[in-house]
Design a protein around this motif. Structure first.
Motif, PDB file in Angstrom:
ATOM      1  N   ASN A   1      37.144  11.988  27.641  1.00 40.98           N
ATOM      2  CA  ASN A   1      36.520  12.987  28.518  1.00 40.98           C
ATOM      3  C   ASN A   1      36.603  14.410  27.961  1.00 40.98           C
ATOM      4  OD1 ASN A   1      39.130  13.742  29.001  1.00 40.98           O
ATOM      5  ND2 ASN A   1      39.286  12.648  30.928  1.00 40.98           N
ATOM      6  N   GLY A   2      37.058  14.528  26.722  1.00 39.78           N
ATOM      7  CA  GLY A   2      37.042  15.841  26.094  1.00 39.78           C
ATOM      8  C   GLY A   2      38.245  16.696  26.424  1.00 39.78           C
ATOM      9  N   ASN A   3      39.171  16.160  27.222  1.00 40.95           N
ATOM     10  CA  ASN A   3      40.317  16.974  27.621  1.00 40.95           C
ATOM     11  C   ASN A   3      41.327  17.202  26.520  1.00 40.95           C
ATOM     12  OD1 ASN A   3      39.532  17.576  30.136  1.00 40.95           O
ATOM     13  ND2 ASN A   3      40.624  15.917  31.141  1.00 40.95           N
ATOM     14  N   ILE A   4      41.174  16.501  25.420  1.00 42.58           N
ATOM     15  CA  ILE A   4      42.115  16.622  24.317  1.00 42.58           C
ATOM     16  C   ILE A   4      42.201  18.081  23.827  1.00 42.58           C
ATOM     17  CG2 ILE A   4      40.539  16.188  22.338  1.00 42.58           C
ATOM     18  CD1 ILE A   4      43.858  14.437  23.039  1.00 42.58           C
ATOM     19  N   CYS A   5      41.178  18.848  24.120  1.00 42.88           N
ATOM     20  CA  CYS A   5      41.110  20.228  23.637  1.00 42.88           C
ATOM     21  C   CYS A   5      41.888  21.199  24.525  1.00 42.88           C
ATOM     22  CB  CYS A   5      39.654  20.687  23.602  1.00 42.88           C
ATOM     23  SG  CYS A   5      38.516  19.409  23.025  1.00 42.88           S
ATOM     24  N   VAL A   6      42.173  20.820  25.761  1.00 48.18           N
ATOM     25  CA  VAL A   6      42.622  21.836  26.714  1.00 48.18           C
ATOM     26  C   VAL A   6      44.119  22.141  26.647  1.00 48.18           C
ATOM     27  CG1 VAL A   6      40.704  21.262  28.239  1.00 48.18           C
ATOM     28  CG2 VAL A   6      42.979  20.386  28.773  1.00 48.18           C
ATOM     29  N   GLY A   7      44.837  21.423  25.765  1.00 44.71           N
ATOM     30  CA  GLY A   7      46.220  21.801  25.530  1.00 44.71           C
ATOM     31  C   GLY A   7      46.291  23.190  24.918  1.00 44.71           C
ATOM     32  N   CYS A   8      45.274  23.568  24.159  1.00 47.49           N
ATOM     33  CA  CYS A   8      45.253  24.885  23.505  1.00 47.49           C
ATOM     34  C   CYS A   8      44.161  25.804  24.055  1.00 47.49           C
ATOM     35  CB  CYS A   8      45.026  24.726  22.006  1.00 47.49           C
ATOM     36  SG  CYS A   8      46.225  23.662  21.196  1.00 47.49           S
ATOM     37  N   HIS A   9      43.050  25.204  24.504  1.00 50.71           N
ATOM     38  CA  HIS A   9      41.889  26.033  24.859  1.00 50.71           C
ATOM     39  C   HIS A   9      41.759  26.389  26.330  1.00 50.71           C
ATOM     40  CE1 HIS A   9      39.486  26.354  21.147  1.00 50.71           C
ATOM     41  NE2 HIS A   9      40.090  25.240  20.804  1.00 50.71           N
ATOM     42  N   SER A  10      42.598  25.811  27.182  1.00 54.07           N
ATOM     43  CA  SER A  10      42.408  26.033  28.603  1.00 54.07           C
ATOM     44  C   SER A  10      42.608  27.489  28.992  1.00 54.07           C
ATOM     45  CB  SER A  10      43.371  25.143  29.380  1.00 54.07           C
ATOM     46  OG  SER A  10      43.562  25.626  30.675  1.00 54.07           O
ATOM     47  N   HIS A  11      43.801  28.037  28.688  1.00 54.33           N
ATOM     48  CA  HIS A  11      44.095  29.426  29.052  1.00 54.33           C
ATOM     49  C   HIS A  11      45.228  29.924  28.178  1.00 54.33           C
ATOM     50  CE1 HIS A  11      46.686  26.795  31.479  1.00 54.33           C
ATOM     51  NE2 HIS A  11      47.587  27.767  31.445  1.00 54.33           N
ATOM     52  N   ASN A  12      45.338  31.227  28.063  1.00 50.44           N
ATOM     53  CA  ASN A  12      46.406  31.842  27.280  1.00 50.44           C
ATOM     54  C   ASN A  12      46.777  33.125  28.020  1.00 50.44           C
ATOM     55  OD1 ASN A  12      48.176  32.645  25.323  1.00 50.44           O
ATOM     56  ND2 ASN A  12      46.628  32.925  23.709  1.00 50.44           N
ATOM     57  N   VAL A  13      47.861  33.033  28.806  1.00 51.36           N
ATOM     58  CA  VAL A  13      48.246  34.154  29.668  1.00 51.36           C
ATOM     59  C   VAL A  13      49.342  34.968  28.982  1.00 51.36           C
ATOM     60  CG1 VAL A  13      49.244  34.732  31.936  1.00 51.36           C
ATOM     61  CG2 VAL A  13      47.622  32.837  31.739  1.00 51.36           C
ATOM     62  N   ASN A  14      49.164  36.278  28.897  1.00 48.46           N
ATOM     63  CA  ASN A  14      50.166  37.098  28.210  1.00 48.46           C
ATOM     64  C   ASN A  14      51.310  37.477  29.151  1.00 48.46           C
ATOM     65  OD1 ASN A  14      49.281  39.234  29.765  1.00 48.46           O
ATOM     66  ND2 ASN A  14      48.424  40.424  28.069  1.00 48.46           N
ATOM     67  N   LYS A  15      52.277  38.246  28.633  1.00 49.58           N
ATOM     68  CA  LYS A  15      53.474  38.549  29.435  1.00 49.58           C
ATOM     69  C   LYS A  15      53.148  39.347  30.689  1.00 49.58           C
ATOM     70  CE  LYS A  15      57.152  37.759  26.240  1.00 49.58           C
ATOM     71  NZ  LYS A  15      57.331  38.113  24.838  1.00 49.58           N
ATOM     72  N   ALA A  16      52.070  40.116  30.653  1.00 45.96           N
ATOM     73  CA  ALA A  16      51.687  40.900  31.835  1.00 45.96           C
ATOM     74  C   ALA A  16      50.928  40.044  32.857  1.00 45.96           C
ATOM     75  CB  ALA A  16      50.838  42.088  31.400  1.00 45.96           C
ATOM     76  N   GLY A  17      50.723  38.758  32.523  1.00 46.05           N
ATOM     77  CA  GLY A  17      50.071  37.862  33.462  1.00 46.05           C
ATOM     78  C   GLY A  17      48.545  37.840  33.349  1.00 46.05           C
TER      79      GLY A  17
END
Ligand code: HEC
Ligand code: HEC
Ligand code: HEC
Ligand code: HEC
Ligand code: HEC
Length: 369
Positions: free
Chosen positions: A162-178
């Motif tokens: 289902n293509g979810n293999i990518c979302v370990g890295c591509h889903s979101h990237n939240v920095n320290k400020a949120g």
């Protein structure tokens, strides 16, 4: 007690990335998967490291200079096959990218992706859980043979389908400020398409030298850097003529915004040719600017989005120009982008790097009246 152990578990798994750090080098796959290897070799996954990607290097260097960090936390997604990934991700350790360490240069390697067993969801960024058995790979399930070099996991891995293999890295990237720096709207459902079907379409050629399949899944990972022509069909451009103006419609039929990384800026160029004379009309800019205190800033300092004109998922954007078209006029429309916003190219020292400074054409269209 229960809450404490839960919190601990949460912390460990966010940073530990499952402690599996031995992967067969991608070069090992070349002999039997030559075409896939060639495509992969030129892709951003194979070139995601500080030593191979000048844009990544420039941003990392800036961060080191400004924050004095000695930990390459980027490794979680940019060099996940590094043999010292744990150190890179554990607060207080020292672990910088090392040009002489071969495992750092593997970037997002073949074996790494093909051993992603499942994905844990976390607030800052997700974590890939890697299977413990080396040389046993998950795949599309299209194989009819066993491979003499490795085992093929036959148990179902829904993530590959289902293509979810990518979302370990591509889903979101939240920095320290949120602030979420980059999001692919993973919860957005799309009929019959997903990350894999759009970014790894079937192309001609067998997927192994030992069998003769007609097609294989493209491993060049079409994107903003490379092979964007393969994605052009997901974005339609049309033109609507009115009495005293016209409208260019851009229909983004993908599940996420046209561009995702905050460094990017997309541009729509419009010109009209009448009696061999060409008039350039005002350009339209699509950008998502992040910053602090209302001013643009580097990603690790940013705490808010200060401007967002990017074309969103499934959005049809209308761009109006007050120009009266006449019979015989030709309108040329060019949609493209800069990988690095020209406003920060110099601050990052990237003005002489073609990849960062050039305008990349995504789609061109002409309309005659
Ligand atoms: C959670 C995973 C993740 C982490 C952690 C991460 N990145 Fe990335 N990075 C990505 C993904 C995914 C892309 C591709 C995004 C795109 O093209 O939209 C990317 C792309 C980039 C790019 C654009 C590169 C190019 O060639 O266009 C830069 C610059 C970058 N990252 C810098 C960093 C730095 C510096 C760090 C560490 C401080 C870091 N990233 C940490 C996932 C991550
Ligand atoms: C000695 C040859 C050989 C080498 C080396 C090799 N493979 Fe394979 N691989 C095969 C064969 C044969 C198949 C099955 C092809 C078929 O059934 O048509 C296969 C199938 C696969 C599949 C498909 C599984 C599926 O069902 O979708 C994956 C994934 C895979 N290999 C990954 C790798 C990776 C990663 C490497 C390098 C670390 C690698 N292979 C190295 C021969 C090899
Ligand atoms: C281990 C983390 C990881 C996984 C898993 C991963 N990616 Fe990536 N991907 C990255 C990073 C990091 C980059 C940015 C590399 C760079 O530019 O330096 C990237 C870049 C890309 C790009 C190029 C973007 C551009 O600007 O050209 C595309 C397309 C892409 N990934 C699609 C996918 C797809 C599709 C999958 C799933 C099949 C996937 N990725 C799985 C980390 C990952
Ligand atoms: C970013 C993750 C990622 C990387 C890196 C990656 N693959 Fe794949 N690969 C996939 C996914 C996802 C599929 C399933 C595609 C599908 O279902 O259409 C796949 C499918 C395959 C297949 C099955 C045949 C096919 O075409 O469907 C083989 C063989 C394979 N990969 C080998 C490799 C080799 C060899 C490398 C390195 C040269 C590599 N992969 C790198 C994600 C990756
Ligand atoms: C319907 C097709 C479609 C689907 C589904 C889709 N994409 Fe895209 N993707 C596109 C198009 C179109 C672009 C923009 C053109 C380009 O970058 O070449 C794009 C661009 C990207 C980029 C580059 C953005 C940048 O700023 O560099 C990445 C990374 C990416 N997609 C990853 C993903 C991931 C991960 C998924 C699944 C969660 C996904 N895409 C789902 C069509 C799709």
């Amino acid at each position: 007690m229960k809450t404490i152990s839960l919190i601990l578990l949460f912390c460990i798994s966010v940073f530990a990335n499952d402690s599996v750090h031995e992967f067969a080098p991608s070069k090992d796959c070349q002999k039997c998967h030559a075409q896939i290897y060639d495509e992969f070799y030129g892709s951003m996954h194979s070139n995601a490291t500080v030593d191979k990607d000048v844009i990544h290097k420039a941003v990392w260097n800036k961060q080191v200079a400004m924050t004095k960090t000695e930990q390459y936390s980027c490794g979680k997604c940019h060099t996940p096959a590094a043999d010292n990934l744990d150190k890179m991700l554990k607060e207080g350790e020292k672990a910088l990218p090392d040009a002489k360490n071969a495992t750092h240069q593997e970037a997002i390697s073949c074996a790494y992706c093909h051993r992603i067993e499942k994905i844990e969801e976390h607030k800052q960024s997700n974590t890939n859980i890697i299977s413990k058995t080396s040389k046993e790979y998950y795949g599309s399930g299209r194989s009819s043979l066993d491979s003499p070099y490795h085992k093929i996991k036959t148990d179902e891995n829904e993530n590959f389908k289902n293509g979810n293999i990518c979302v370990g890295c591509h889903s979101h990237n939240v920095n320290k400020a949120g602030l979420n720096l980059c999001s692919t709207n993973v919860n957005k459902e799309m009929n019959e398409s997903n990350c894999v079907s759009c970014h790894m379409p079937k192309v001609d050629g067998s997927f192994s030298s030992l069998t003769d399949t007609k097609t294989h899944s493209f491993h060049g990972f079409a994107g903003a850097h490379n092979n964007s022509n393969m994605l052009a069909k997901h974005v339609d451009i049309s033109l609507l003529k009115n009495i005293d103006h016209f409208i260019v419609n851009i229909d983004n039929r993908s599940s996420h915004a046209l561009l995702l990384h905050p460094a990017r800026v997309a541009v729509l160029k419009i010109s009209v040719t009448r009696d061999e004379k060409t008039t350039e009309l005002e350009k339209e800019i699509f950008v998502r600017v992040i910053g602090k205190g209302g001013e643009p800033s580097m990603p690790w300092m940013a705490d808010s989005v200060i401007k967002d004109t990017m074309i969103q998922a499934n959005e049809k954007r209308a761009v109006k120009r007050e120009f009266k078209l006449e019979k015989g006029d030709k309108v040329d429309v060019v949609l493209g982008w800069f990988l690095v916003n020209p406003k920060v190219v110099e601050a990052l020292g990237l003005q002489d790097e073609k990849v960062a400074a050039e305008f990349k054409v995504f789609k061109k269209q002409s309309f005659t009246f």
